[in-house]
Design a protein around this motif. Sequence first.
Motif, PDB file in Angstrom:
ATOM      1  N   MET A   1       0.827  -1.208   0.000  1.00  0.00           N
ATOM      2  CA  MET A   1       0.000   0.000   0.000  1.00  0.00           C
ATOM      3  C   MET A   1       0.861   1.259   0.000  1.00  0.00           C
ATOM      4  O   MET A   1       0.594   2.213  -0.698  1.00  0.00           O
ATOM      5  CB  MET A   1      -0.936  -0.030   1.208  1.00  0.00           C
ATOM      6  N   TYR A   2       1.957   1.164   0.764  1.00  0.00           N
ATOM      7  CA  TYR A   2       2.856   2.305   0.877  1.00  0.00           C
ATOM      8  C   TYR A   2       3.351   2.740  -0.500  1.00  0.00           C
ATOM      9  O   TYR A   2       3.319   3.911  -0.858  1.00  0.00           O
ATOM     10  CB  TYR A   2       4.017   1.939   1.801  1.00  0.00           C
ATOM     11  N   LYS A   3       3.763   1.751  -1.314  1.00  0.00           N
ATOM     12  CA  LYS A   3       4.297   2.078  -2.643  1.00  0.00           C
ATOM     13  C   LYS A   3       3.223   2.752  -3.504  1.00  0.00           C
ATOM     14  O   LYS A   3       3.490   3.734  -4.186  1.00  0.00           O
ATOM     15  CB  LYS A   3       4.760   0.800  -3.351  1.00  0.00           C
ATOM     16  N   GLU A   4       2.023   2.186  -3.478  1.00  0.00           N
ATOM     17  CA  GLU A   4       0.938   2.728  -4.303  1.00  0.00           C
ATOM     18  C   GLU A   4       0.660   4.190  -3.936  1.00  0.00           C
ATOM     19  O   GLU A   4       0.537   5.055  -4.809  1.00  0.00           O
ATOM     20  CB  GLU A   4      -0.309   1.866  -4.083  1.00  0.00           C
TER      21      GLU A   4
ATOM     22  N   PHE B   1       2.952   8.037 -16.989  1.00  0.00           N
ATOM     23  CA  PHE B   1       3.715   7.834 -15.758  1.00  0.00           C
ATOM     24  C   PHE B   1       4.290   6.427 -15.661  1.00  0.00           C
ATOM     25  O   PHE B   1       5.490   6.248 -15.459  1.00  0.00           O
ATOM     26  CB  PHE B   1       2.810   8.154 -14.563  1.00  0.00           C
ATOM     27  N   SER B   2       3.427   5.421 -15.795  1.00  0.00           N
ATOM     28  CA  SER B   2       3.926   4.041 -15.615  1.00  0.00           C
ATOM     29  C   SER B   2       2.870   3.037 -16.025  1.00  0.00           C
ATOM     30  O   SER B   2       1.705   3.382 -16.246  1.00  0.00           O
ATOM     31  CB  SER B   2       4.291   3.789 -14.149  1.00  0.00           C
ATOM     32  N   ASP B   3       3.302   1.792 -16.101  1.00  0.00           N
ATOM     33  CA  ASP B   3       2.376   0.677 -16.278  1.00  0.00           C
ATOM     34  C   ASP B   3       2.976  -0.510 -15.523  1.00  0.00           C
ATOM     35  O   ASP B   3       4.163  -0.554 -15.254  1.00  0.00           O
ATOM     36  CB  ASP B   3       2.222   0.345 -17.768  1.00  0.00           C
ATOM     37  N   GLY B   4       2.122  -1.455 -15.184  1.00  0.00           N
ATOM     38  CA  GLY B   4       2.639  -2.677 -14.564  1.00  0.00           C
ATOM     39  C   GLY B   4       2.472  -2.701 -13.066  1.00  0.00           C
ATOM     40  O   GLY B   4       1.578  -2.067 -12.517  1.00  0.00           O
ATOM     41  N   ASN B   5       3.388  -3.410 -12.438  1.00  0.00           N
ATOM     42  CA  ASN B   5       3.253  -3.755 -11.023  1.00  0.00           C
ATOM     43  C   ASN B   5       4.325  -3.060 -10.188  1.00  0.00           C
ATOM     44  O   ASN B   5       5.523  -3.281 -10.409  1.00  0.00           O
ATOM     45  CB  ASN B   5       3.403  -5.289 -10.932  1.00  0.00           C
TER      46      ASN B   5
ATOM     47  N   GLU C   1      14.278  13.994 -14.479  1.00  0.00           N
ATOM     48  CA  GLU C   1      14.994  12.869 -13.860  1.00  0.00           C
ATOM     49  C   GLU C   1      14.555  12.557 -12.428  1.00  0.00           C
ATOM     50  O   GLU C   1      14.504  11.398 -12.024  1.00  0.00           O
ATOM     51  CB  GLU C   1      16.495  13.173 -13.885  1.00  0.00           C
ATOM     52  N   ASN C   2      14.228  13.610 -11.690  1.00  0.00           N
ATOM     53  CA  ASN C   2      13.865  13.353 -10.287  1.00  0.00           C
ATOM     54  C   ASN C   2      12.630  12.479 -10.152  1.00  0.00           C
ATOM     55  O   ASN C   2      12.514  11.698  -9.215  1.00  0.00           O
ATOM     56  CB  ASN C   2      13.646  14.667  -9.532  1.00  0.00           C
ATOM     57  N   TYR C   3      11.706  12.619 -11.102  1.00  0.00           N
ATOM     58  CA  TYR C   3      10.513  11.750 -11.061  1.00  0.00           C
ATOM     59  C   TYR C   3      10.919  10.294 -11.263  1.00  0.00           C
ATOM     60  O   TYR C   3      10.455   9.398 -10.549  1.00  0.00           O
ATOM     61  CB  TYR C   3       9.496  12.160 -12.137  1.00  0.00           C
ATOM     62  N   LEU C   4      11.792  10.089 -12.234  1.00  0.00           N
ATOM     63  CA  LEU C   4      12.247   8.712 -12.517  1.00  0.00           C
ATOM     64  C   LEU C   4      13.027   8.146 -11.329  1.00  0.00           C
ATOM     65  O   LEU C   4      12.798   6.999 -10.908  1.00  0.00           O
ATOM     66  CB  LEU C   4      13.114   8.718 -13.783  1.00  0.00           C
ATOM     67  N   LEU C   5      13.929   8.954 -10.778  1.00  0.00           N
ATOM     68  CA  LEU C   5      14.724   8.465  -9.639  1.00  0.00           C
ATOM     69  C   LEU C   5      13.821   8.157  -8.444  1.00  0.00           C
ATOM     70  O   LEU C   5      14.052   7.191  -7.708  1.00  0.00           O
ATOM     71  CB  LEU C   5      15.804   9.483  -9.268  1.00  0.00           C
ATOM     72  N   SER C   6      12.778   8.950  -8.273  1.00  0.00           N
ATOM     73  CA  SER C   6      11.834   8.672  -7.180  1.00  0.00           C
ATOM     74  C   SER C   6      11.070   7.379  -7.449  1.00  0.00           C
ATOM     75  O   SER C   6      10.839   6.581  -6.532  1.00  0.00           O
ATOM     76  CB  SER C   6      10.839   9.823  -7.012  1.00  0.00           C
ATOM     77  N   GLN C   7      10.679   7.172  -8.708  1.00  0.00           N
ATOM     78  CA  GLN C   7      10.005   5.905  -9.044  1.00  0.00           C
ATOM     79  C   GLN C   7      10.899   4.711  -8.706  1.00  0.00           C
ATOM     80  O   GLN C   7      10.441   3.725  -8.126  1.00  0.00           O
ATOM     81  CB  GLN C   7       9.647   5.869 -10.547  1.00  0.00           C
ATOM     82  N   ILE C   8      12.176   4.819  -9.066  1.00  0.00           N
ATOM     83  CA  ILE C   8      13.112   3.712  -8.799  1.00  0.00           C
ATOM     84  C   ILE C   8      13.225   3.486  -7.290  1.00  0.00           C
ATOM     85  O   ILE C   8      13.190   2.352  -6.810  1.00  0.00           O
ATOM     86  CB  ILE C   8      14.499   4.024  -9.418  1.00  0.00           C
ATOM     87  N   LYS C   9      13.343   4.580  -6.559  1.00  0.00           N
ATOM     88  CA  LYS C   9      13.494   4.475  -5.104  1.00  0.00           C
ATOM     89  C   LYS C   9      12.265   3.805  -4.475  1.00  0.00           C
ATOM     90  O   LYS C   9      12.384   2.937  -3.600  1.00  0.00           O
ATOM     91  CB  LYS C   9      13.693   5.878  -4.525  1.00  0.00           C
ATOM     92  N   ILE C  10      11.090   4.202  -4.913  1.00  0.00           N
ATOM     93  CA  ILE C  10       9.862   3.654  -4.317  1.00  0.00           C
ATOM     94  C   ILE C  10       9.674   2.193  -4.722  1.00  0.00           C
ATOM     95  O   ILE C  10       9.407   1.322  -3.885  1.00  0.00           O
ATOM     96  CB  ILE C  10       8.628   4.490  -4.743  1.00  0.00           C
ATOM     97  N   VAL C  11       9.837   1.892  -5.995  1.00  0.00           N
ATOM     98  CA  VAL C  11       9.619   0.509  -6.470  1.00  0.00           C
ATOM     99  C   VAL C  11      10.717  -0.414  -5.934  1.00  0.00           C
ATOM    100  O   VAL C  11      10.460  -1.570  -5.587  1.00  0.00           O
ATOM    101  CB  VAL C  11       9.556   0.467  -8.024  1.00  0.00           C
ATOM    102  N   ASN C  12      11.949   0.096  -5.865  1.00  0.00           N
ATOM    103  CA  ASN C  12      13.081  -0.665  -5.351  1.00  0.00           C
ATOM    104  C   ASN C  12      13.194  -2.046  -6.025  1.00  0.00           C
ATOM    105  O   ASN C  12      13.114  -3.080  -5.363  1.00  0.00           O
ATOM    106  CB  ASN C  12      12.941  -0.813  -3.826  1.00  0.00           C
TER     107      ASN C  12
END
Length: 191
Positions: free
Chosen positions: A1-4, A31-35, A106-117
């Motif tokens: 839930m946290y990630k979502e 923004f994104s697709d998938g899991n 870039e910051n949006y992408l880096l944040s996505q990476i950080k959250i999805v991990n």
Amino acid sequence: MYKEEELNKLKKECVNCKKCTLSEKRNNIVFSDGNENAKILLIGEAPGAEEDLSGIPFVGRAGKLLTKLIEECGFSRKNDFYICNTVKCRPPENRIPTDEEKKLCENYLLSQIKIVNPKVIVLCGATSAKSFLGNKIKISQIRGNWYKLFDNIDTTVIFHPSYLLRNHSEEEGSPRWLTKQDLMKIKDFIS
Ligand code: SF4
């Protein structure tokens, strides 16, 4: 839930973003697709016309080919991948996003990476690979290589499906064949 929740918050920021001129003509941010709990995070180049209209990455002809190759290698696009792009808005005439546009986004992408991990990041195509490995790289020479990027996350490179659309052969050694080999290596890596 946290990630979502975190990703939804970030998406809202993108919806309102006007940091670069790509905001002026967009219909939707893509923004994104998938899991968000997937082990694989794939980074493409930029939205095209169909992506801009739907708000979903990799839904045009190239995206359909990517999905086909993913599925032929035994993955589920919906469950096994979190998919995004270097920039969230469509560049006019499908041109390559500039270094400045990529930097501003870039910051949006880096944040996505950080959250999805994710366990592995896949740089899909030359634009995505150049963003993180330098403008001098040649995709044909580095695809299939593995790197440690983004705070030590295992990262690899595959051809972009737009390139594969222009190369129909599936014979051994062809770009499509190589891409399937690369996807199978990713499969081995995460299992
Ligand atoms: S491409 Fe990125 S930085 Fe530019 S307006 Fe869209 S969300 Fe903002």
